[in-house]
Scaffold this motif. Sequence first.
Motif, PDB file in Angstrom:
ATOM      1  N   GLN A  84       0.663  -1.620   0.032  1.00 33.22           N
ATOM      2  CA  GLN A  84      -0.046  -0.014   0.262  1.00 33.22           C
ATOM      3  C   GLN A  84       0.817   1.339  -0.326  1.00 33.22           C
ATOM      4  OE1 GLN A  84      -3.636   0.212   3.069  1.00 33.22           O
ATOM      5  NE2 GLN A  84      -2.742  -1.962   3.187  1.00 33.22           N
ATOM      6  N   THR A  85       2.041   1.306   0.799  1.00 32.43           N
ATOM      7  CA  THR A  85       2.690   2.086   0.961  1.00 32.43           C
ATOM      8  C   THR A  85       3.491   2.941  -0.398  1.00 32.43           C
ATOM      9  OG1 THR A  85       3.123   2.085   2.795  1.00 32.43           O
ATOM     10  CG2 THR A  85       4.787   3.421   1.877  1.00 32.43           C
ATOM     11  N   ARG A  86       4.021   1.244  -0.915  1.00 33.08           N
ATOM     12  CA  ARG A  86       4.384   1.875  -2.337  1.00 33.08           C
ATOM     13  C   ARG A  86       3.804   2.180  -3.187  1.00 33.08           C
ATOM     14  NH1 ARG A  86       7.914  -3.298  -0.566  1.00 33.08           N
ATOM     15  NH2 ARG A  86      10.170  -1.968   0.405  1.00 33.08           N
ATOM     16  N   GLU A  87       3.176   1.546  -3.608  1.00 35.42           N
ATOM     17  CA  GLU A  87       1.782   2.100  -4.118  1.00 35.42           C
ATOM     18  C   GLU A  87       1.184   4.108  -4.559  1.00 35.42           C
ATOM     19  OE1 GLU A  87      -1.922  -0.385  -4.281  1.00 35.42           O
ATOM     20  OE2 GLU A  87      -0.707  -2.172  -5.321  1.00 35.42           O
ATOM     21  N   ALA A  88       1.045   3.857  -3.225  1.00 37.34           N
ATOM     22  CA  ALA A  88       1.158   5.266  -2.734  1.00 37.34           C
ATOM     23  C   ALA A  88       1.986   5.851  -2.909  1.00 37.34           C
ATOM     24  CB  ALA A  88       0.507   5.279  -1.304  1.00 37.34           C
ATOM     25  N   LEU A  89       3.286   5.798  -2.871  1.00 36.94           N
ATOM     26  CA  LEU A  89       4.209   6.784  -3.532  1.00 36.94           C
ATOM     27  C   LEU A  89       4.284   6.644  -4.662  1.00 36.94           C
ATOM     28  CD1 LEU A  89       7.027   5.438  -0.508  1.00 36.94           C
ATOM     29  CD2 LEU A  89       5.418   7.933  -0.770  1.00 36.94           C
ATOM     30  N   GLN A  90       3.824   5.726  -5.583  1.00 35.61           N
ATOM     31  CA  GLN A  90       3.956   5.630  -6.855  1.00 35.61           C
ATOM     32  C   GLN A  90       3.351   6.572  -7.822  1.00 35.61           C
ATOM     33  OE1 GLN A  90       4.198   1.785  -8.518  1.00 35.61           O
ATOM     34  NE2 GLN A  90       5.063   3.000 -10.691  1.00 35.61           N
ATOM     35  N   SER A  91       1.854   6.489  -7.252  1.00 33.68           N
ATOM     36  CA  SER A  91       0.784   6.714  -7.985  1.00 33.68           C
ATOM     37  C   SER A  91       0.871   8.138  -7.310  1.00 33.68           C
ATOM     38  CB  SER A  91      -0.501   5.527  -7.678  1.00 33.68           C
ATOM     39  OG  SER A  91      -1.304   6.250  -6.461  1.00 33.68           O
ATOM     40  N   GLY A  92       1.106   8.532  -6.445  1.00 34.06           N
ATOM     41  CA  GLY A  92       0.877   9.948  -5.773  1.00 34.06           C
ATOM     42  C   GLY A  92      -0.538  10.235  -5.271  1.00 34.06           C
ATOM     43  N   ASP A  93      -1.475   8.934  -4.789  1.00 31.20           N
ATOM     44  CA  ASP A  93      -2.516   9.243  -4.133  1.00 31.20           C
ATOM     45  C   ASP A  93      -2.969   7.929  -2.929  1.00 31.20           C
ATOM     46  OD1 ASP A  93      -4.756   9.693  -2.692  1.00 31.20           O
ATOM     47  OD2 ASP A  93      -6.144   9.912  -4.803  1.00 31.20           O
ATOM     48  N   SER A  94      -3.832   7.557  -2.212  1.00 27.23           N
ATOM     49  CA  SER A  94      -4.152   6.706  -1.803  1.00 27.23           C
ATOM     50  C   SER A  94      -5.567   6.430  -0.714  1.00 27.23           C
ATOM     51  CB  SER A  94      -2.649   6.244  -0.603  1.00 27.23           C
ATOM     52  OG  SER A  94      -3.175   4.875   0.529  1.00 27.23           O
ATOM     53  N   PRO A  95      -6.202   5.994  -0.734  1.00 27.04           N
ATOM     54  CA  PRO A  95      -7.384   5.381   0.094  1.00 27.04           C
ATOM     55  C   PRO A  95      -7.006   5.663   1.646  1.00 27.04           C
ATOM     56  CG  PRO A  95      -6.765   3.190  -0.546  1.00 27.04           C
ATOM     57  CD  PRO A  95      -5.981   3.991  -1.125  1.00 27.04           C
ATOM     58  N   ASP A  96      -5.565   6.084   1.894  1.00 24.80           N
ATOM     59  CA  ASP A  96      -5.388   6.194   3.607  1.00 24.80           C
ATOM     60  C   ASP A  96      -5.204   7.137   3.686  1.00 24.80           C
ATOM     61  OD1 ASP A  96      -4.579   3.894   5.376  1.00 24.80           O
ATOM     62  OD2 ASP A  96      -3.534   5.521   5.613  1.00 24.80           O
ATOM     63  N   SER A  97      -5.172   8.452   4.681  1.00 24.38           N
ATOM     64  CA  SER A  97      -4.888   9.524   5.090  1.00 24.38           C
ATOM     65  C   SER A  97      -3.889   9.443   5.582  1.00 24.38           C
ATOM     66  CB  SER A  97      -6.220  10.382   6.222  1.00 24.38           C
ATOM     67  OG  SER A  97      -6.446   9.454   7.499  1.00 24.38           O
ATOM     68  N   THR A  98      -3.470   8.801   6.136  1.00 25.38           N
ATOM     69  CA  THR A  98      -1.887   8.666   6.890  1.00 25.38           C
ATOM     70  C   THR A  98      -1.248   8.562   5.450  1.00 25.38           C
ATOM     71  OG1 THR A  98      -2.589   7.466   8.851  1.00 25.38           O
ATOM     72  CG2 THR A  98      -0.362   7.638   7.770  1.00 25.38           C
ATOM     73  N   LEU A  99      -1.387   7.963   4.947  1.00 24.51           N
ATOM     74  CA  LEU A  99       0.122   7.160   3.448  1.00 24.51           C
ATOM     75  C   LEU A  99      -0.243   8.675   2.151  1.00 24.51           C
ATOM     76  CD1 LEU A  99      -0.416   3.989   2.492  1.00 24.51           C
ATOM     77  CD2 LEU A  99       1.600   5.155   3.764  1.00 24.51           C
ATOM     78  N   ARG A 100      -1.601   9.205   2.193  1.00 28.65           N
ATOM     79  CA  ARG A 100      -1.720  10.453   1.399  1.00 28.65           C
ATOM     80  C   ARG A 100      -0.794  11.320   2.504  1.00 28.65           C
ATOM     81  NH1 ARG A 100      -7.736   8.678   1.226  1.00 28.65           N
ATOM     82  NH2 ARG A 100      -7.794  10.297   2.771  1.00 28.65           N
ATOM     83  N   CYS A 101      -0.309  12.045   3.070  1.00 32.42           N
ATOM     84  CA  CYS A 101      -0.141  12.682   3.869  1.00 32.42           C
ATOM     85  C   CYS A 101       1.638  12.169   3.919  1.00 32.42           C
ATOM     86  CB  CYS A 101       0.142  12.824   5.542  1.00 32.42           C
ATOM     87  SG  CYS A 101      -2.154  13.841   6.292  1.00 32.42           S
ATOM     88  N   LEU A 102       2.137  11.140   3.872  1.00 30.08           N
ATOM     89  CA  LEU A 102       3.366  10.856   3.815  1.00 30.08           C
ATOM     90  C   LEU A 102       3.679  10.839   1.910  1.00 30.08           C
ATOM     91  CD1 LEU A 102       6.100   9.406   4.760  1.00 30.08           C
ATOM     92  CD2 LEU A 102       5.141   6.894   3.838  1.00 30.08           C
ATOM     93  N   VAL A 103       2.749  10.766   1.081  1.00 26.53           N
ATOM     94  CA  VAL A 103       2.807  11.572  -0.062  1.00 26.53           C
ATOM     95  C   VAL A 103       3.140  12.591   0.085  1.00 26.53           C
ATOM     96  CG1 VAL A 103       1.892  11.590  -2.380  1.00 26.53           C
ATOM     97  CG2 VAL A 103       1.892   9.139  -1.234  1.00 26.53           C
TER      98      VAL A 103
END
Length: 312
Positions: A84-103
Motif C-alpha cells: 500500500q505504501t509503495r503504491e501510494a508513493l508511486q501513484s501519488g494518492d491512496s485511500p489511506d489518509s496517513t499515506l496521503r500525508c506521507l506522499v
Amino acid sequence: MRSWSSTLDRAAVDTPSLRADFSEQRKRVAERSRAEYMAARLLLPTSLLPDVVAVVAFMHDSDDLLDRALPGEGISRLASWEEQTREALQSGDSPDSTLRCLVSACGRHPGLRDRVESFLRGAAVEASWVGFGSEAEYKEYVAAYSLPAFMLSACLLRQGSEDAAAYEGHCHELIDAMQRIDFLSDLAEDVASGRLGISLETLDCHGLAPEDLKRGLSPDSSALDQLVRQQVERAEESLAAARGLTTMVNPDCGPFVSALFEVQELRAHAVRRAGALVLVAPPDISGLRLARLLIKYLAKAIWKRAATAGGQ
C-alpha cells in the motif's frame, strides 16, 4: 504560536481534503506522544511541522499494525502495508489518509522516500520480534528498526552540510536511550502481552525471570528497582553521547532538539522514581515540569528570533 490553519498554509498544504488529512494525523500524534508533540508544536519551524506529523503518524500506524497482529500474522500484514505504501508513493494518492500525508511530505522532501524504504525493511524485524535473549540482540533491534523509524523525522531536521554518518551516529545514541526508556515505561503492558523489551540476560543478572514478572512482584522489589536504575543509567549514558546532535540540526530546529533531550531526561527521571512500580503502571512526566521546560525553550527561541531580526 501560529494557528494550525496558518501552519498548513506555510507548509503549502492547500487542498481542503489534504488539510483535513493532516489535521486528523495531528490529533492522533498529539494524543499518543503528548510531550514530544507539544515540543514540536511550539518549537519547530512552522513550515516543517506538518511533515514531521505526517512521518510520525506513518510510523505509529506501522507499529500499531504489527502490534495488533496475531501470532504468525505480522509478516503478511507488513507485506500488505508495504504494498500500500509503495503504491501510494508511486501513484501519488491512496485511500489511506496517513499515506496521503506521507506522499505529500515526500513531495517536499525527496530524500524522505529512501528513509521510508529503510524503515519498511527494518519493520520485518519488528514483525517477527518476540523478545531479546541478550543485550546484543537489543542493540541489533535498535539498529535495524528503531533507528530507521527515528530517521523518518530526524532526516527532516539535519543541516545539509553536516556529515551524514556522524549525524546518524548521534541519532543512534538518542534513539537507543529513548527505546530503553520506552521499554521500561511499557513493562506492565509488555508483560501482559508476553513480549518483553528487557532481555533475558539482563533479567538474569538481577536474579529475575519473565515468570517472576508475570506473577507480579511487590512494588518494593529491590531486584526490579535495581534493574530499572541500571537501565535508566544506560539510557542517560546514551543521551549524553548523543548531545552533539544539537549542533548538527538546522539552527531553526535547535530549540526543539534541545527540548527533546530534556523531555527524555524527564521521562528517565520518572521511570527511575517509579522503580519497581513500572510493573504496575507506566510512569508519566509531571505536566507542570513539562510546561516549564517548554516555556523556557519557547522564550529562548523568541529571543533568538528577535535578536536575529534586530541584527538585520
